[in-house]
Design an enzyme around this catalytic site. Structure first.
Site, PDB file in Angstrom:
ATOM      1  N   VAL A  82     -26.355  76.121  88.839  1.00  0.00           N
ATOM      2  CA  VAL A  82     -27.736  76.284  87.424  1.00  0.00           C
ATOM      3  C   VAL A  82     -28.343  74.727  87.413  1.00  0.00           C
ATOM      4  O   VAL A  82     -29.350  75.609  87.014  1.00  0.00           O
ATOM      5  CB  VAL A  82     -26.652  76.222  86.023  1.00  0.00           C
ATOM      6  CG1 VAL A  82     -25.421  77.885  86.747  1.00  0.00           C
ATOM      7  CG2 VAL A  82     -26.100  75.367  86.129  1.00  0.00           C
ATOM      8  N   SER A 161     -19.974  75.942  71.315  1.00  0.00           N
ATOM      9  CA  SER A 161     -19.190  75.580  71.784  1.00  0.00           C
ATOM     10  C   SER A 161     -18.667  74.974  69.868  1.00  0.00           C
ATOM     11  O   SER A 161     -19.506  74.924  69.392  1.00  0.00           O
ATOM     12  CB  SER A 161     -18.409  73.946  72.209  1.00  0.00           C
ATOM     13  OG  SER A 161     -18.001  73.193  71.498  1.00  0.00           O
ATOM     14  N   TYR A 174     -21.955  65.939  74.028  1.00  0.00           N
ATOM     15  CA  TYR A 174     -22.010  67.564  74.254  1.00  0.00           C
ATOM     16  C   TYR A 174     -22.035  68.102  73.616  1.00  0.00           C
ATOM     17  O   TYR A 174     -22.459  69.301  73.452  1.00  0.00           O
ATOM     18  CB  TYR A 174     -20.843  67.369  74.938  1.00  0.00           C
ATOM     19  CG  TYR A 174     -19.913  68.911  74.973  1.00  0.00           C
ATOM     20  CD1 TYR A 174     -20.163  69.740  76.401  1.00  0.00           C
ATOM     21  CD2 TYR A 174     -18.917  69.339  73.555  1.00  0.00           C
ATOM     22  CE1 TYR A 174     -19.394  70.277  75.864  1.00  0.00           C
ATOM     23  CE2 TYR A 174     -18.084  70.590  74.076  1.00  0.00           C
ATOM     24  CZ  TYR A 174     -18.807  71.702  75.062  1.00  0.00           C
ATOM     25  OH  TYR A 174     -17.902  72.459  75.700  1.00  0.00           O
ATOM     26  N   ALA A 175     -21.988  67.743  72.538  1.00  0.00           N
ATOM     27  CA  ALA A 175     -21.814  68.310  71.097  1.00  0.00           C
ATOM     28  C   ALA A 175     -23.654  68.886  70.680  1.00  0.00           C
ATOM     29  O   ALA A 175     -24.157  69.661  70.618  1.00  0.00           O
ATOM     30  CB  ALA A 175     -21.837  67.470  69.505  1.00  0.00           C
ATOM     31  N   SER A 177     -25.834  69.589  72.888  1.00  0.00           N
ATOM     32  CA  SER A 177     -26.457  69.949  74.001  1.00  0.00           C
ATOM     33  C   SER A 177     -25.453  71.269  73.255  1.00  0.00           C
ATOM     34  O   SER A 177     -26.109  72.888  73.852  1.00  0.00           O
ATOM     35  CB  SER A 177     -25.622  69.458  75.448  1.00  0.00           C
ATOM     36  OG  SER A 177     -24.250  70.235  74.908  1.00  0.00           O
ATOM     37  N   LYS A 178     -24.695  72.165  73.200  1.00  0.00           N
ATOM     38  CA  LYS A 178     -23.921  73.577  72.644  1.00  0.00           C
ATOM     39  C   LYS A 178     -24.849  73.235  71.447  1.00  0.00           C
ATOM     40  O   LYS A 178     -25.000  74.648  70.868  1.00  0.00           O
ATOM     41  CB  LYS A 178     -23.047  72.916  72.030  1.00  0.00           C
ATOM     42  CG  LYS A 178     -21.461  72.767  73.827  1.00  0.00           C
ATOM     43  CD  LYS A 178     -22.281  74.232  74.610  1.00  0.00           C
ATOM     44  CE  LYS A 178     -20.630  74.305  75.432  1.00  0.00           C
ATOM     45  NZ  LYS A 178     -21.548  74.819  76.714  1.00  0.00           N
ATOM     46  N   ILE A 207      -9.395  75.334  74.642  1.00  0.00           N
ATOM     47  CA  ILE A 207      -8.873  75.862  75.624  1.00  0.00           C
ATOM     48  C   ILE A 207      -8.270  75.848  77.062  1.00  0.00           C
ATOM     49  O   ILE A 207      -8.448  74.423  77.273  1.00  0.00           O
ATOM     50  CB  ILE A 207     -10.402  77.045  75.813  1.00  0.00           C
ATOM     51  CG1 ILE A 207     -11.145  77.353  74.215  1.00  0.00           C
ATOM     52  CG2 ILE A 207      -9.665  78.291  75.803  1.00  0.00           C
ATOM     53  CD1 ILE A 207     -10.201  78.407  73.373  1.00  0.00           C
TER      54      ILE A 207
HETATM   55  P1  NDP Z   1     -13.940  74.666  83.155  1.00  0.00           P
HETATM   56  O1  NDP Z   1     -14.352  73.139  83.298  1.00  0.00           O
HETATM   57  O2  NDP Z   1     -13.293  75.041  83.480  1.00  0.00           O
HETATM   58  O3  NDP Z   1     -15.319  75.085  84.165  1.00  0.00           O
HETATM   59  C1  NDP Z   1     -16.960  75.175  84.210  1.00  0.00           C
HETATM   60  C2  NDP Z   1     -17.513  75.780  84.718  1.00  0.00           C
HETATM   61  O4  NDP Z   1     -18.216  75.728  85.152  1.00  0.00           O
HETATM   62  C3  NDP Z   1     -16.632  75.699  86.382  1.00  0.00           C
HETATM   63  O5  NDP Z   1     -17.231  77.267  86.891  1.00  0.00           O
HETATM   64  C4  NDP Z   1     -18.008  75.376  86.955  1.00  0.00           C
HETATM   65  O6  NDP Z   1     -17.933  75.631  88.561  1.00  0.00           O
HETATM   66  C5  NDP Z   1     -19.324  75.849  86.501  1.00  0.00           C
HETATM   67  N1  NDP Z   1     -20.470  74.850  87.003  1.00  0.00           N
HETATM   68  C6  NDP Z   1     -20.267  73.505  86.266  1.00  0.00           C
HETATM   69  N2  NDP Z   1     -21.976  72.721  86.242  1.00  0.00           N
HETATM   70  C7  NDP Z   1     -21.902  73.948  87.771  1.00  0.00           C
HETATM   71  C8  NDP Z   1     -23.166  73.920  88.044  1.00  0.00           C
HETATM   72  N3  NDP Z   1     -23.923  72.435  87.882  1.00  0.00           N
HETATM   73  N4  NDP Z   1     -23.385  74.678  88.525  1.00  0.00           N
HETATM   74  C9  NDP Z   1     -23.338  75.906  88.912  1.00  0.00           C
HETATM   75  N5  NDP Z   1     -21.697  76.559  88.311  1.00  0.00           N
HETATM   76  C10 NDP Z   1     -21.347  75.051  87.350  1.00  0.00           C
HETATM   77  O7  NDP Z   1     -14.745  75.157  81.637  1.00  0.00           O
HETATM   78  P2  NDP Z   1     -14.321  75.701  80.820  1.00  0.00           P
HETATM   79  O8  NDP Z   1     -13.327  77.136  81.514  1.00  0.00           O
HETATM   80  O9  NDP Z   1     -12.913  75.230  79.708  1.00  0.00           O
HETATM   81  O10 NDP Z   1     -15.681  76.024  80.055  1.00  0.00           O
HETATM   82  C11 NDP Z   1     -16.106  77.145  80.476  1.00  0.00           C
HETATM   83  C12 NDP Z   1     -17.915  77.024  79.157  1.00  0.00           C
HETATM   84  O11 NDP Z   1     -16.664  77.206  78.009  1.00  0.00           O
HETATM   85  C13 NDP Z   1     -18.270  76.157  79.321  1.00  0.00           C
HETATM   86  O12 NDP Z   1     -19.546  76.727  78.807  1.00  0.00           O
HETATM   87  C14 NDP Z   1     -17.634  74.519  78.152  1.00  0.00           C
HETATM   88  O13 NDP Z   1     -18.477  73.954  77.586  1.00  0.00           O
HETATM   89  C15 NDP Z   1     -17.157  75.848  77.138  1.00  0.00           C
HETATM   90  N6  NDP Z   1     -16.306  75.515  76.077  1.00  0.00           N
HETATM   91  C16 NDP Z   1     -14.983  75.077  76.851  1.00  0.00           C
HETATM   92  C17 NDP Z   1     -13.915  74.411  75.078  1.00  0.00           C
HETATM   93  C18 NDP Z   1     -12.627  74.051  76.335  1.00  0.00           C
HETATM   94  O14 NDP Z   1     -11.147  73.768  75.452  1.00  0.00           O
HETATM   95  N7  NDP Z   1     -12.347  74.331  77.588  1.00  0.00           N
HETATM   96  C19 NDP Z   1     -14.511  74.718  74.460  1.00  0.00           C
HETATM   97  C20 NDP Z   1     -15.455  75.220  74.130  1.00  0.00           C
HETATM   98  C21 NDP Z   1     -16.674  75.140  74.790  1.00  0.00           C
HETATM   99  P3  NDP Z   1     -17.514  74.744  90.065  1.00  0.00           P
HETATM  100  O15 NDP Z   1     -15.713  75.123  89.672  1.00  0.00           O
HETATM  101  O16 NDP Z   1     -18.495  74.936  90.864  1.00  0.00           O
HETATM  102  O17 NDP Z   1     -17.711  73.053  88.984  1.00  0.00           O
END
Ligand code: NDP
Length: 264
Positions: A82, A161, A174-175, A177-178, A207
């Site tokens: 991305v 977030s 992080y805060a 950017s969100k 989460i």
């Molecule tokens: P994970 O770390 O489990 O997953 C992150 C996902 O983003 C992965 O699929 C990863 O792909 C993808 N990703 C990251 N960088 C890139 C990149 N440069 N290009 C393509 N794909 C990318 O995170 P979560 O599932 O927990 O988070 C999902 C969303 O929810 C995020 O935006 C996060 O900020 C938000 N969020 C999460 C919280 C939590 O407590 N978990 C709380 C609040 C918000 P790859 O496998 O290739 O790394």
């Protein structure tokens, strides 16, 4: 219609309450965490999905094939980083060649970094976070919304977030950017409303994903201490809200940031 590598099985069962039946959705971050749960939730609700992951991977392809079979929908794996504009551009071109409506975009991919005090946060770290969490969202939304404007419809769901709403000590980059994602959501809701495109965001609390696990113990304990339901959320509990916002059940909602945080 041009054929694209992907998986389609059977016909959807009639009579089930599938709130995204027949819709086509682009979802980033599809390989794991909340993104993976959202892909499954969308499929279960009848959506066909362009499941976007960073790198081609046979386990991911098998997984998507199984989801397509299980829910009788189409799953089209798409690969791009991305943060790479050229890769985004090519991915959107390949999606466009299918000549299908893009009904929904879910901007899920995101990252978090190790916590440091504001005074010790480097510009490099900030740029890295903003590149993934904000500029990538902006770019992909720009490309996809051009197509949505042409079709005069669409629903965009950003993943923000609670940190972007409330702030979070030691997570300045992080805060903020969100918070930028929150601002973009409100801005784009206004700008795209005349084109019948709704823009909303989900703001998860803490989460159970790799990201959730990555948060340092003391920070996690502190955040959990504020959760009145007393537990971390499940990825599927965020996915359900994203599906609702994407669906026609939210047809009079735009510019909203919905907290999914167990009550904080
Ligand atoms: P994970 O770390 O489990 O997953 C992150 C996902 O983003 C992965 O699929 C990863 O792909 C993808 N990703 C990251 N960088 C890139 C990149 N440069 N290009 C393509 N794909 C990318 O995170 P979560 O599932 O927990 O988070 C999902 C969303 O929810 C995020 O935006 C996060 O900020 C938000 N969020 C999460 C919280 C939590 O407590 N978990 C709380 C609040 C918000 P790859 O496998 O290739 O790394």
């Amino acid at each position: 219609m041009q054929k694209r590598a992907g998986y389609t099985f059977g016909n959807r069962k009639e009579g089930m309450n599938m709130i995204l039946r027949g819709k086509n959705a682009v979802i980033t971050g599809a390989g794991r965490g909340i993104g993976r749960a959202t892909v499954e939730c969308f499929a279960r609700n009848g959506a066909n999905v362009w499941a976007c992951a960073r790198k081609r991977d046979s386990a991911f392809e098998d997984d998507m094939r199984q989801l397509a079979r299980k829910y009788s929908v189409s799953m089209w794996p798409v690969y791009f980083d991305v943060t790479e504009e050229n890769q985004i551009k090519h991915a959107v071109q390949s999606i466009r060649r299918q000549k299908l409506n893009i009904d929904v975009l879910v901007n899920m991919a995101g990252i978090v970094e190790e916590s440091t005090t504001f005074q010790m946060t480097s510009m490099d770290k900030m740029k890295h976070l903003f590149n993934t969490n904000f500029f990538a969202v902006t770019l992909l939304t720009q490309y996809i919304s051009r197509l949505m404007v042409r079709q005069n419809s669409g629903s965009i769901v950003n993943i923000a977030s609670i940190a972007g709403l409330d702030g979070e000590p030691a997570q300045y980059e992080y805060a903020t950017s969100k918070a930028a994602v929150v601002g973009a959501t409100k801005h784009l809701a206004r700008e795209l409303a005349p084109n019948h495109i709704r823009v909303n965001a989900v703001a998860p609390g803490i989460i159970e994903t790799e990201m959730g696990e990555k948060i340092e113990d003391n920070l996690r304990e502190r955040v959990l201490g504020k959760v009145i339901m007393g537990r971390m959320g499940k990825p599927s509990e965020v996915a359900d809200v994203a599906a609702f916002l994407a669906s026609d059940y939210a047809s009079y909602m735009t510019g909203q940031i919905i907290r999914v945080d167990g009550g904080m």
